[in-house]
Structure formats: structure tokens, C-alpha cells
Motif scaffolding. Structure first.
Motif, PDB file in Angstrom:
ATOM      1  N   PRO A  53      33.551 -24.021  27.336  1.00  0.00           N
ATOM      2  CA  PRO A  53      33.885 -22.981  28.313  1.00  0.00           C
ATOM      3  C   PRO A  53      33.821 -21.571  27.730  1.00  0.00           C
ATOM      4  CG  PRO A  53      35.406 -24.808  28.483  1.00  0.00           C
ATOM      5  CD  PRO A  53      34.593 -25.051  27.260  1.00  0.00           C
ATOM      6  N   LEU A  54      34.094 -21.443  26.430  1.00  0.00           N
ATOM      7  CA  LEU A  54      34.049 -20.120  25.804  1.00  0.00           C
ATOM      8  C   LEU A  54      32.635 -19.544  25.754  1.00  0.00           C
ATOM      9  CD1 LEU A  54      36.513 -20.196  22.775  1.00  0.00           C
ATOM     10  CD2 LEU A  54      36.657 -18.806  24.825  1.00  0.00           C
ATOM     11  N   ASP A 195      22.640 -22.414  30.901  1.00  0.00           N
ATOM     12  CA  ASP A 195      21.755 -21.465  30.231  1.00  0.00           C
ATOM     13  C   ASP A 195      21.666 -20.135  30.967  1.00  0.00           C
ATOM     14  OD1 ASP A 195      21.397 -23.587  28.562  1.00  0.00           O
ATOM     15  OD2 ASP A 195      19.324 -24.010  29.172  1.00  0.00           O
ATOM     16  N   ARG A 196      21.824 -20.172  32.298  1.00  0.00           N
ATOM     17  CA  ARG A 196      21.718 -18.947  33.081  1.00  0.00           C
ATOM     18  C   ARG A 196      22.856 -17.974  32.764  1.00  0.00           C
ATOM     19  NH1 ARG A 196      22.968 -20.780  37.883  1.00  0.00           N
ATOM     20  NH2 ARG A 196      25.077 -19.983  37.666  1.00  0.00           N
ATOM     21  N   ASP A 197      24.054 -18.509  32.555  1.00  0.00           N
ATOM     22  CA  ASP A 197      25.229 -17.652  32.425  1.00  0.00           C
ATOM     23  C   ASP A 197      25.756 -17.510  31.009  1.00  0.00           C
ATOM     24  OD1 ASP A 197      25.358 -17.201  35.205  1.00  0.00           O
ATOM     25  OD2 ASP A 197      26.392 -19.105  35.517  1.00  0.00           O
ATOM     26  N   ALA A 198      25.354 -18.366  30.097  1.00  0.00           N
ATOM     27  CA  ALA A 198      26.001 -18.435  28.789  1.00  0.00           C
ATOM     28  C   ALA A 198      25.725 -17.208  27.923  1.00  0.00           C
ATOM     29  CB  ALA A 198      25.552 -19.696  28.056  1.00  0.00           C
ATOM     30  N   ASP A 199      26.760 -16.824  27.202  1.00  0.00           N
ATOM     31  CA  ASP A 199      26.662 -15.873  26.086  1.00  0.00           C
ATOM     32  C   ASP A 199      27.130 -16.661  24.870  1.00  0.00           C
ATOM     33  OD1 ASP A 199      26.627 -13.718  24.381  1.00  0.00           O
ATOM     34  OD2 ASP A 199      28.535 -12.890  25.099  1.00  0.00           O
ATOM     35  N   PRO A 200      26.257 -17.502  24.307  1.00  0.00           N
ATOM     36  CA  PRO A 200      26.706 -18.553  23.392  1.00  0.00           C
ATOM     37  C   PRO A 200      27.185 -18.094  22.022  1.00  0.00           C
ATOM     38  CG  PRO A 200      24.328 -18.540  23.530  1.00  0.00           C
ATOM     39  CD  PRO A 200      24.810 -17.569  24.557  1.00  0.00           C
ATOM     40  N   ASN A 202      29.199 -15.283  21.451  1.00  0.00           N
ATOM     41  CA  ASN A 202      30.188 -14.227  21.619  1.00  0.00           C
ATOM     42  C   ASN A 202      31.317 -14.392  20.598  1.00  0.00           C
ATOM     43  OD1 ASN A 202      32.476 -15.846  22.796  1.00  0.00           O
ATOM     44  ND2 ASN A 202      30.955 -16.232  24.402  1.00  0.00           N
ATOM     45  N   VAL A 203      32.235 -13.432  20.608  1.00  0.00           N
ATOM     46  CA  VAL A 203      33.283 -13.406  19.579  1.00  0.00           C
ATOM     47  C   VAL A 203      34.192 -14.621  19.665  1.00  0.00           C
ATOM     48  CG1 VAL A 203      34.845 -12.039  21.045  1.00  0.00           C
ATOM     49  CG2 VAL A 203      35.070 -11.960  18.547  1.00  0.00           C
ATOM     50  N   GLY A 204      34.440 -15.161  20.874  1.00  0.00           N
ATOM     51  CA  GLY A 204      35.289 -16.333  21.005  1.00  0.00           C
ATOM     52  C   GLY A 204      34.672 -17.566  20.379  1.00  0.00           C
ATOM     53  N   VAL A 205      33.390 -17.794  20.646  1.00  0.00           N
ATOM     54  CA  VAL A 205      32.693 -18.931  20.053  1.00  0.00           C
ATOM     55  C   VAL A 205      32.659 -18.797  18.538  1.00  0.00           C
ATOM     56  CG1 VAL A 205      30.463 -20.092  19.860  1.00  0.00           C
ATOM     57  CG2 VAL A 205      31.303 -19.390  22.105  1.00  0.00           C
ATOM     58  N   LEU A 206      32.370 -17.604  18.062  1.00  0.00           N
ATOM     59  CA  LEU A 206      32.305 -17.392  16.617  1.00  0.00           C
ATOM     60  C   LEU A 206      33.659 -17.620  15.954  1.00  0.00           C
ATOM     61  CD1 LEU A 206      30.005 -14.230  16.455  1.00  0.00           C
ATOM     62  CD2 LEU A 206      29.381 -16.620  16.039  1.00  0.00           C
ATOM     63  N   ARG A 207      34.732 -17.250  16.666  1.00  0.00           N
ATOM     64  CA  ARG A 207      36.068 -17.471  16.086  1.00  0.00           C
ATOM     65  C   ARG A 207      36.351 -18.961  15.943  1.00  0.00           C
ATOM     66  NH1 ARG A 207      39.181 -18.382  13.273  1.00  0.00           N
ATOM     67  NH2 ARG A 207      41.393 -17.843  13.083  1.00  0.00           N
ATOM     68  N   LEU A 208      35.956 -19.757  16.921  1.00  0.00           N
ATOM     69  CA  LEU A 208      36.182 -21.201  16.807  1.00  0.00           C
ATOM     70  C   LEU A 208      35.318 -21.808  15.705  1.00  0.00           C
ATOM     71  CD1 LEU A 208      36.656 -22.703  20.371  1.00  0.00           C
ATOM     72  CD2 LEU A 208      38.358 -22.017  18.704  1.00  0.00           C
TER      73      LEU A 208
END
Length: 318
Positions: A53-54, A195-200, A202-208
Motif C-alpha cells: 500500500p505504501l 502500475d498506473r498509480d504507483a510511486d514505488p 517514495n520515502v515510505g517504501v525506502l524507509r521500510l
């Protein structure tokens, strides 16, 4: 307490704005849907259900601005573990919280209702926009279903379909609209919406993803004095487990999207976990999951009785 809350008007390009028919029998005790929500491996390998979801720019922005483990610089390993536990229990609570299940669904809706702002791509958002709400549930469904299939394996096509429909029923209770009618349709449609909406990245994903590194996995309180090299050794089993969770819970495409490189021993790591889980009878782990939820409800205070209780949510509104 309202029985149902309808999200904001539909946006273009998302899942079809159709409310699923109420089918409580899909989450009745003993059904595949009831089993998958009680499955301990879902809780143990929960990271993909939090990470996927992030990938949505609105979810990442809302999480970065309001979630304790992202906002509090002193958040430690225990805080992250409790956050994952609370997420899993809120999701499973619609099937396993007994008479409190309706409140769990209500709390999930009310918790997200006020979230709005600017997402990671600079666009304005509101968490209750239909596309965002459904996209996030679809991401959770994708992680749960893929992870279960990878580690447990599906005993039959009908079990898999009923498990998926159980998740659709749970989403309906949360106010989700437009989930595909079959799991095969979901597998065909989800990548396009993702794929249309994702910002894969981003800072939240990188933090995890940073949790997989010794410096990014925060030491528990009382152990912050540990030198980094020693913490790297002591935390190796945890980081190994998190890595296996991502490999098992995300597809190859999703791992490429977040920039998660494969390693030579990844196949062996996952293979060991798969071998263990496929030796354990489903009935045994199902009963364990039921006992866990019953014990939490009887002797402790799950999050829907504390931070997300009706009283706390009413106080937030006030």
C-alpha cells in the motif's frame, strides 16, 4: 455507529465502482476466508501487506505525516513490530473479533476519514477517495494472497477462490468498492491499476526497505548502546526474516519496481521457509490463529479497544 460509509465519488481509471453483495457466509468459521485471516504466516510475513500500500503516493504521504513509526525519530524495533501486529489484527478483526467486528470495520473507516493533503508526487488527495481506498485494499489482498500461495500453497482452485472472495467480503465491510469478481480477474486487472498509480520508490517504501540493513533497523530501547557491528550480527535473523517476507509476498515485477535486487541465496532462503510451512497442517495453524485472537480479545487490549476505540475516535472528531 453507521452500518456502511460510502467513499467519495469515483475517479476515472480505477476499479469499477460496484459495491459487492453482502456475503457473510464467506467469513463464517471454517471457510477459506476465515482461515486465511487466522493464518499465522500472514502475521509473521506481514511486511508486504504494509509495503505494497505504501507504493501509492497518497498512502506514503499520509503515513509519513501521521504514523508513529515514521514520525517519531525514537521509534524502535518494538514499535515497528507492534505496528505490523496492529495492522494485521485490524484487518483480521472483521472476521475474528466476534461481536466487535463491526466496530473494527467502523474504526478502520473513521481512522482514515480525515487523512488528506499532498501526496509524494505533489497532487492533492483524500484517503476516502474511492480509487485510493480500493487501491490500498487491492494491494493488501495482493500481498496476502501471493504470500499464502508462495509459502502454503493452495490446496485447490476452489479454496483459493473462496479465500479471495472472503477478502472481498472483508473489504466490503471496510467500504471498498469495485473488487473483481474472481481471483483470476484480480490477477489480470491489479497490475494495470498498480502500475498506473504507483510511486514505488517514495520515502515510505525506502524507509521500510531500510529495515533490512543494520543501520536502518532501529535497536530496541535499552540496547541502543550496542555498536553497529555487533547489532549487525544480532539482528541478522530478523533481517533475514524480513527479506524472505518481501521475496515471498511480492511478485518479481513488484520487487523490480521498488528496486529490490535478487541475491544468489534468495531461492534457498525461501525454499527452506516453504518446506517448513508445507509440513505444518493447516488445521493446526488455523486453530492457533483462532486461539491468538481469542486470547487477545479476552486478556489483553487489542488496538480497536485503545487507540481506535469508539471513544478515542469520537475525541479525535471533537
Amino acid at each position: 455507529m453507521p452500518d456502511a460509509v460510502v467513499p467519495h465519488a469515483a475517479e476515472s481509471g480505477g476499479f469499477a465502482p460496484v459495491r459487492a453483495e453482502s456475503r457473510p457466509e464467506l467469513l463464517a468459521p471454517g471457510t477459506p476466508g476465515h482461515q486465511i485471516f487466522a493464518e499465522p504466516l500472514i502475521a509473521l510475513y506481514a511486511l508486504p501487506g504494509f509495503l505494497l500500500p505504501l507504493m501509492h503516493p497518497a498512502t506514503a504521504a499520509a503515513t509519513a505525516s501521521s504514523d508513529k513509526v515514521f514520525v517519531d525519530p525514537n521509534a524502535d524495533l518494538v514499535d515497528f513490530a507492534c505496528r505490523l501486529r496492529d495492522t494485521v489484527e485490524m484487518i483480521s478483526g472483521v472476521a475474528h473479533a466476534g461481536t466487535e467486528a463491526d466496530h473494527v470495520a467502523y474504526a478502520m473507516r473513521e481512522l482514515h476519514r480525515p487523512m488528506k493533503g499532498e501526496d509524494t508526487l505533489g497532487a492533492t488527495y483524500h484517503a476516502w477517495t474511492r480509487d485510493i481506498w480500493t487501491w490500498n485494499w487491492a494491494a493488501i489482498v495482493a500481498g496476502y494472497m501471493h504470500g499464502y500461495g508462495q509459502f502454503r500453497g493452495w490446496p485447490s482452485a476452489s479454496f483459493r477462490q473462496d479465500a479471495y472472495l472472503g477478502m472481498v467480503e472483508a473489504g466490503r465491510r471496510f467500504g471498498v468498492l469495485g473488487m473483481p469478481a474472481t481471483y483470476e480477474d484480480f490477477l489480470a486487472e491489479w497490475p494495470t491499476h498498480r502500475d498506473r498509480d504507483a510511486d514505488p520508490r517514495n520515502v515510505g517504501v525506502l524507509r521500510l526497505l531500510a529495515l533490512l540493513t543494520p543501520s536502518g533497523l532501529p535497536r530496541p530501547r535499552g540496547f541502543r548502546w550496542l555498536p553497529l557491528p555487533l547489532w549487525a550480527v544480532l539482528s541478522l535473523p530478523i533481517r533475514h526474516f524480513l527479506r524472505v517476507a518481501i521475496i515471498g509476498g511480492l511478485t518479481d515485477d513488484e520487487r523490480r519496481m521498488i528496486g529490490f535486487p535478487a541475491r544468489r541465496l534468495d531461492g534457498l532462503r525461501v525454499g527452506v521457509h516453504v518446506a517448513v510451512w508445507r509440513c505444518v497442517p493447516r488445521g493446526m495453524t488455523y486453530r492457533f490463529g483462532l486461539l491468538w485472537m481469542a486470547g487477545r480479545a479476552r486478556w489483553t487490549k487489542p488496538v480497536w479497544r485503545t487507540r481506535f476505540s469508539a471513544e478515542t475516535l469520537a475525541a479525535r472528531k471533537a
